[in-house]
Design a protein around this motif. Structure first.
Motif, mmCIF file in Angstrom:
data_model
loop_
_atom_site.group_PDB
_atom_site.id
_atom_site.type_symbol
_atom_site.label_atom_id
_atom_site.label_comp_id
_atom_site.label_asym_id
_atom_site.label_seq_id
_atom_site.Cartn_x
_atom_site.Cartn_y
_atom_site.Cartn_z
ATOM 1 N N PHE A 103 -5.550 5.023 6.731
ATOM 2 C CA PHE A 103 -5.337 3.668 6.228
ATOM 3 C C PHE A 103 -4.463 2.853 7.186
ATOM 4 O O PHE A 103 -4.777 1.707 7.503
ATOM 5 C CB PHE A 103 -4.692 3.719 4.839
ATOM 6 C CG PHE A 103 -4.357 2.361 4.280
ATOM 7 C CD1 PHE A 103 -5.320 1.604 3.651
ATOM 8 C CD2 PHE A 103 -3.072 1.839 4.402
ATOM 9 C CE1 PHE A 103 -5.021 0.351 3.143
ATOM 10 C CE2 PHE A 103 -2.760 0.587 3.905
ATOM 11 C CZ PHE A 103 -3.740 -0.154 3.266
ATOM 12 N N HIS A 104 -3.355 3.435 7.650
ATOM 13 C CA HIS A 104 -2.424 2.695 8.505
ATOM 14 C C HIS A 104 -3.089 2.291 9.820
ATOM 15 O O HIS A 104 -2.923 1.154 10.288
ATOM 16 C CB HIS A 104 -1.179 3.544 8.771
ATOM 17 C CG HIS A 104 -0.330 3.739 7.558
ATOM 18 N ND1 HIS A 104 0.573 2.807 7.120
ATOM 19 C CD2 HIS A 104 -0.270 4.766 6.662
ATOM 20 C CE1 HIS A 104 1.170 3.241 6.023
ATOM 21 N NE2 HIS A 104 0.676 4.433 5.721
ATOM 22 N N ALA A 148 0.813 -1.225 0.000
ATOM 23 C CA ALA A 148 0.000 0.000 0.000
ATOM 24 C C ALA A 148 0.840 1.265 0.000
ATOM 25 O O ALA A 148 0.309 2.353 -0.290
ATOM 26 C CB ALA A 148 -0.933 0.001 1.211
ATOM 27 N N TRP A 169 -1.954 3.069 -2.261
ATOM 28 C CA TRP A 169 -3.237 3.021 -1.559
ATOM 29 C C TRP A 169 -3.260 3.781 -0.253
ATOM 30 O O TRP A 169 -4.328 4.187 0.209
ATOM 31 C CB TRP A 169 -3.650 1.562 -1.329
ATOM 32 C CG TRP A 169 -4.078 0.901 -2.594
ATOM 33 C CD1 TRP A 169 -3.382 -0.013 -3.316
ATOM 34 C CD2 TRP A 169 -5.295 1.129 -3.313
ATOM 35 N NE1 TRP A 169 -4.077 -0.378 -4.440
ATOM 36 C CE2 TRP A 169 -5.265 0.308 -4.456
ATOM 37 C CE3 TRP A 169 -6.403 1.945 -3.100
ATOM 38 C CZ2 TRP A 169 -6.306 0.279 -5.384
ATOM 39 C CZ3 TRP A 169 -7.435 1.919 -4.018
ATOM 40 C CH2 TRP A 169 -7.377 1.105 -5.144
ATOM 41 N N GLN A 170 -2.121 4.002 0.372
ATOM 42 C CA GLN A 170 -2.121 4.768 1.618
ATOM 43 C C GLN A 170 -2.559 6.214 1.401
ATOM 44 O O GLN A 170 -3.001 6.890 2.333
ATOM 45 C CB GLN A 170 -0.735 4.736 2.257
ATOM 46 C CG GLN A 170 0.344 5.421 1.429
ATOM 47 C CD GLN A 170 1.633 5.609 2.196
ATOM 48 O OE1 GLN A 170 1.672 5.440 3.416
ATOM 49 N NE2 GLN A 170 2.711 5.957 1.500
ATOM 50 N N LEU A 199 -11.688 -0.302 5.829
ATOM 51 C CA LEU A 199 -10.844 -0.749 4.727
ATOM 52 C C LEU A 199 -11.673 -1.111 3.493
ATOM 53 O O LEU A 199 -11.238 -0.890 2.364
ATOM 54 C CB LEU A 199 -10.004 -1.958 5.161
ATOM 55 C CG LEU A 199 -8.867 -1.653 6.140
ATOM 56 C CD1 LEU A 199 -8.215 -2.938 6.613
ATOM 57 C CD2 LEU A 199 -7.828 -0.746 5.491
ATOM 58 N N HIS A 231 -12.401 2.047 1.809
ATOM 59 C CA HIS A 231 -11.223 2.857 1.522
ATOM 60 C C HIS A 231 -11.134 3.168 0.027
ATOM 61 O O HIS A 231 -11.284 2.283 -0.816
ATOM 62 C CB HIS A 231 -9.963 2.106 1.978
ATOM 63 C CG HIS A 231 -8.717 2.898 1.834
ATOM 64 N ND1 HIS A 231 -8.390 3.946 2.667
ATOM 65 C CD2 HIS A 231 -7.701 2.816 0.946
ATOM 66 C CE1 HIS A 231 -7.237 4.461 2.312
ATOM 67 N NE2 HIS A 231 -6.798 3.795 1.261
ATOM 68 N N ALA A 269 -6.549 -4.307 0.790
ATOM 69 C CA ALA A 269 -7.666 -4.660 1.674
ATOM 70 C C ALA A 269 -8.199 -6.040 1.335
ATOM 71 O O ALA A 269 -8.455 -6.862 2.233
ATOM 72 C CB ALA A 269 -8.775 -3.616 1.555
#
Length: 522
Positions: free
Chosen positions: A111-112, A100, A104-105, A148, A151, A244
């Motif tokens: 997200f983390h 990610a 994706w982050q 997630l 997300h 995810a």
């Protein structure tokens, strides 16, 4: 208490701390979040590996929170199975988190923190020693999974996620009702105490226990993806972001783990009048899930849905053999669980890289072209010489083939070892039942279906579309895929010690007296 005994709580506390720290850091400082996440998740993998080594060397470890003895206090229990599952979840989470970092982050907030809280809930579900805290950890992992699943937004993702949320809220309600009934019947929610009382309760309380177990079973089997409770899974997993979806693969295994743990504690042979309760439903439902997943694999016209149905096939195989009552079968099934989870996670990550160079709707166009035999005319002489294959495509192709071999159960990788060991254990039993022959047919047919589905998808992506743009793949995206496939190769090469470890874990599951004594004697 010596330092090594604190390892039991580390897989829960470490992601909790990581989630809290990353939650407090502003989203504009993404580099700091990423650095903290990677370091602490790597430490989590190391701690889970150390816990596996510890329980293998010294046996079951019980951690009493607040130093209250069971069944009155909260206990965490690390045996061979729970430690191995915590290591599997941590390794998969590490790979997804690193993947990610490339994209994706940045696609949505927090997200983390969501990844860390999900890992906390998953590891807590594996290590907890009572039903109430299992419910608590279930809610933690579900709450994180909701975030997630949503997300990066998008209409398709939101629609599938809302279905997922509603289904799991209903499952959580059933979980709470089942746990309440279990407490009303037995006066305890501690798993070891439940096992010790299961054979001694009266006929009236037994009805409540079996009713509670049935309600809990519906909740857990919904999460495990048993047919017909799995209608939500393909849409949700295929619509989620790549990291995810890969991480969600462990969530179905949480459901399988809880069913396996509770069924062998409460209804294993020798557990009283309720011995074998629900076994027929588990076997039949598991086989139906394999058949449903196989049909889905054949019918899928895009890779995310194919991977989602492959997850259902693996869940069906595991659920169908839970109730066999044979430790050898269970040990082989646990090996297959690990192999299929790693392969499924690698495939979900790989799909994004493979599909990156394809135009939207390319799969539909490919199916249409096949149906009407488009492009089947004569081939020019210049085309017969073939085309150069870029290094990125070659690397993706090799990884794709490895995932296909793993999921189909073809040699020489761990998927084949797991399925072969499973069939060998089924047919080494003193009496070979019709269910064993049915499982043989389903395993062969499902593997053949995966070969067809993955082969068809591979030809479309790597061979039949020369005009497709070469995908741009970053090293940080390819490393997590290689990491998961390397773990698959490692458990193939070291199949003997892994099988030995999981065989001992299965033997302890089928003879839970040592588990009960370890918890209640502290």
């Amino acid at each position: 208490m010596i330092l090594s005994e604190h390892l039991v709580i580390v897989p829960i506390v470490l992601p909790l701390v990581a989630g809290a720290v990353t939650l407090m850091i502003d989203e504009t400082r993404l580099a700091a979040k990423a650095a903290i996440s990677v370091v602490l998740t790597a430490a989590l993998v190391a701690a889970a590996a150390a816990l596996v080594v510890l329980v293998d060397a010294t046996g079951t470890h019980v951690y009493r929170l607040g130093d209250w003895p069971a069944p009155f206090g909260i206990v965490l229990v690390a045996d061979r199975l729970s430690a191995a599952m915590a290591l599997l979840a941590s390794a998969l989470g590490f790979a997804c988190l690193v993947f990610a970092l490339a994209r994706w982050q940045r696609e949505g907030p927090r997200f983390h923190a969501l990844v860390h809280f999900l890992l906390m809930g998953v590891n807590g579900a594996f290590l907890t020693g009572d039903l109430f805290n299992l419910f608590v950890f279930f809610e933690v992992l579900l709450a994180a999974s909701y975030g997630l699943a949503l997300h990066a937004s998008g209409a398709l993702r939101v629609r599938a996620s809302l279905h997922y949320i509603v289904v799991n809220l209903v499952a959580s309600l059933l979980f709470l009702i089942g746990a309440s009934l279990m407490y009303a019947a037995t006066g305890t929610l501690n798993l070891a105490d439940l096992a010790s009382r299961a054979a001694m309760i009266g006929s009236h309380e037994r009805v409540l226990v079996e009713s509670a177990a049935a309600i809990l079973g519906i909740a857990f089997l919904t999460k495990a993806g048993m047919w017909p409770l799995c209608f939500w899974l393909p849409s949700t997993y295929s619509a989620s972001s790549a990291p995810a979806a890969a991480l969600f693969g462990i969530l179905t295994k949480v459901g399988v783990y809880v069913v396996l743990r509770l069924w062998l504690l409460l209804f294993a042979p020798g557990s009283g009048a309720s011995a074998g309760f629900g076994a027929t439903w588990l076997v039949t439902g598991g086989m139906a899930t394999i058949a449903f997943g196989t049909l889905g694999v054949i019918a899928s016209q895009n890779l995310p849905r194919l991977a989602s149905y492959s997850i259902l096939v693996s869940s069906g195989i595991l659920l169908a053999v839970v109730a066999t009552g044979d430790p050898a079968v269970t040990g082989a099934a646990l090996y297959y669980l690990i192999a299929s989870t790693l392969a499924g996670g690698a495939l979900f990550l790989l799909i994004e890289l493979v599909d990156r160079g394809r135009a939207p709707g390319a799969d539909v166009l490919a199916v249409t072209a096949e149906a009407f035999a488009a492009g089947s005319g004569s081939v020019e002489a210049d085309d017969e010489t073939g085309a150069a294959i870029p290094a990125a495509v070659a690397l993706l192709g090799v990884s794709f083939v490895a995932c296909a071999l793993m999921l189909a159960g073809l040699p020489p990788l761990a998927g084949f070892v797991g399925k072969f060991a499973l069939l060998d254990a089924l047919f080494r039993a003193p009496t070979v039942s019709g269910a064993s022959w049915t499982m043989l047919v389903l395993l062969l047919v499902s593997g053949f279906a995966v070969v067809i589905g993955m082969g068809r998808a591979g030809v479309r992506r790597f061979w039949a579309s020369p005009d497709t743009a070469v995908p741009r793949v970053r090293v940080i995206e390819m490393v997590p895929v290689a990491f998961l496939l390397a773990l698959c190769a490692a458990i193939t090469v070291e199949a003997a010690p892994v099988m030995r470890y999981l065989g001992e874990a299965a033997a302890m599951l089928h003879a839970p007296r040592s588990y009960v004594e370890s918890v209640l004697s502290r």
